[in-house]
Design an enzyme around this catalytic site. Structure first.
Site, PDB file in Angstrom:
ATOM      1  N   ASP A  86       0.836  -1.202   0.000  1.00  0.00           N
ATOM      2  CA  ASP A  86       0.000   0.000   0.000  1.00  0.00           C
ATOM      3  C   ASP A  86       0.868   1.247   0.000  1.00  0.00           C
ATOM      4  O   ASP A  86       2.053   1.197   0.336  1.00  0.00           O
ATOM      5  CB  ASP A  86      -0.909   0.014   1.239  1.00  0.00           C
ATOM      6  CG  ASP A  86      -0.112   0.009   2.550  1.00  0.00           C
ATOM      7  OD1 ASP A  86       0.755  -0.870   2.717  1.00  0.00           O
ATOM      8  OD2 ASP A  86      -0.340   0.897   3.393  1.00  0.00           O
ATOM      9  N   GLU A 179      -0.068  -0.981   5.707  1.00  0.00           N
ATOM     10  CA  GLU A 179       0.914  -0.515   6.683  1.00  0.00           C
ATOM     11  C   GLU A 179       0.709   0.958   6.991  1.00  0.00           C
ATOM     12  O   GLU A 179       0.833   1.394   8.132  1.00  0.00           O
ATOM     13  CB  GLU A 179       2.330  -0.737   6.138  1.00  0.00           C
ATOM     14  CG  GLU A 179       3.453  -0.482   7.135  1.00  0.00           C
ATOM     15  CD  GLU A 179       3.978   0.947   7.153  1.00  0.00           C
ATOM     16  OE1 GLU A 179       4.778   1.274   8.036  1.00  0.00           O
ATOM     17  OE2 GLU A 179       3.574   1.770   6.298  1.00  0.00           O
TER      18      GLU A 179
HETATM   19 ZN   LIG Z   1       6.637   2.500   4.369  1.00  0.00          ZN
END
Ligand SMILES: [Zn+2]
Length: 415
Positions: A86, A179
């Site tokens: 991501d 994340e």
């Molecule tokens: Zn990162």
């Protein structure tokens, strides 16, 4: 001379950044955006094609793969490499148009949108003269955070498969989701991974080993007042907002606050508040490199709560703290080789390195605490979460070389 295929690494990176995979903090789904699943699907195809084994994308969108050991694997430590697919929601991530700057001349980099990357605002450019940089057109972020890490890991896997003479134990790859919105480790199955040590490739620049992060607790403070119409409030209303205001005013300001600290200093930080007369909820974060300091911060909040309660009769102030993550260094101490071999790999390659501490957390903080020691390594990222983001191909290659050497060193260890 690097073993990595420079052009293939670049092509790989350019392919990955053009798949929009911005994490969506408003989504309830996992992964939070479809693009992450799409990038994962492509990665799984590429890994299968290069003959990695056990390649699969799980129901959460995470991609797992294994590169079998070149030597007798029985007693060799299993190493895992992780990167997140991501990208940050802090800047647009749709329709990324990467632009390759060959042999950077040391001057300003003019982007199509009118944005400029300058050595003045980005001092690390000074060390990148002559290198290959990848920018955007200035309307989106690049996504080198962390697709640089993703591309390096995939290219290292390909290089190891093509060069069976390179010694390594069993290598596990994991490409993770979300994340950037705090859910990078939620769905990682550590039992399935069964690794002895792991590295996240999610750091800036080159040659940096992140060896410590903050230890982190969250605190929620509930102010329970008594709401009543203002016309009949005399002697009866207990305004939770007043208590909350006093509470915030009593928090440390000239020390132990993010605005007043740096380096190894910790802090208490009030970050969200919601409520009305009858009830207010205040959220805070407590941060310190020394885990033992956190209860002291909690005690300070409780002392402030008591004093606010006595200033506002009838008001209840309840402090609850909860654990968030722990200093990476605490857990790495149990497997010092996780750092020592990373250092030795840089030394063997004759390259400079630096150990650093992060005033924040990494996915590795959580994984390490769960029992998988996971330092973070550089992957050539710069100006992250910005439309002026760029990545350095030479640094990415260098990170790949370091991994190849590091894996060799791990293959000389015994479990
Ligand atoms: Zn990162």
């Amino acid at each position: 001379m690097s073993l990595l295929n420079r052009q293939r690494l670049l092509d790989r990176f350019l392919r990955y950044v053009q798949i929009a995979s911005t994490a969506d903090p408003t989504s309830d789904g996992y992964p939070s955006s479809e693009g992450q699943r799409e990038l994962g699907k492509l990665l799984a195809q590429e890994l299968s094609k290069m003959s990695a084994v056990d390649v699969h994308q799980d129901e959460h969108g995470l991609v797992y793969a294994t590169i079998p050991a070149t030597a007798d694997a029985k007693n060799l430590p299993v190493v895992a490499l992780l990167a997140h697919m991501d990208t940050s929601p802090d800047a647009p991530g749709d329709r990324v148009r990467p632009n390759v700057v060959e042999s950077y001349d040391g001057g300003e980099i003019q982007l199509e949108s009118g944005e400029v990357i300058t050595p003045k605002t980005c001092p690390e450019l000074v060390n990148l003269v002559g290198k290959t940089l990848i920018t955007t057109d200035g309307t989106t972020l690049l996504g080198g955070d962390d697709k640089a890490g993703v591309a390096i890991i995939a290219e290292v896997a390909h290089t190891l498969i093509e060069n069976p003479h390179l010694p390594h134990g069993e290598l596990k790859l994991v490409f993770t989701c979300d994340e950037e919105i705090g859910h990078g480790t939620d769905k990682i199955d550590l039992d399935k991974l069964a690794a002895d040590v792991a590295y996240t490739l999610d750091g800036g620049g080159e040659g940096i080993i992140d060896v410590e992060t903050f230890s982190a607790d969250g605190a929620t403070v509930h102010f329970v007042g008594d709401s009543i119409h203002t016309s009949i409030a005399k002697g009866r209303m207990v305004n939770a907002l007043r208590g909350a205001a006093d509470f915030i005013a009593a928090l440390p300001r000239d020390s132990d606050s993010p605005e007043a600290t740096e380096g190894r200093q910790g802090f208490i930080h009030a970050n969200t508040i919601t409520g009305q007369v009858g009830e207010v909820t205040l959220n805070l974060i407590l941060r310190s490199f020394d885990t033992a300091d956190l209860p002291g911060y909690a005690d300070r909040l409780k002392a402030i709560a008591k004093s606010v309660e006595s200033d506002w009769p009838g008001l209840k102030v309840i402090v609850d703290t909860h654990k968030q993550y722990r200093n990476l260094g605490d857990g790495l101490a149990k497997l010092p080789e996780s750092i020592d071999l990373a250092v030795k790999a840089f030394e063997n390659l004759g390259r400079p390195y630096k150990k650093e501490i992060i005033r924040g957390g990494t996915d590795g903080s959580v994984l390490t605490e769960k029992g998988l020691p996971t330092p973070n390594l550089s992957s050539g990222q710069h100006n992250i979460h910005s439309v002026r983001e760029f990545a350095c191909l030479d640094e990415m290659i260098s990170a790949g070389d370091h991994l190849v050497e590091l894996l060799k060193l791990w293959s000389q260890q015994r479990r």
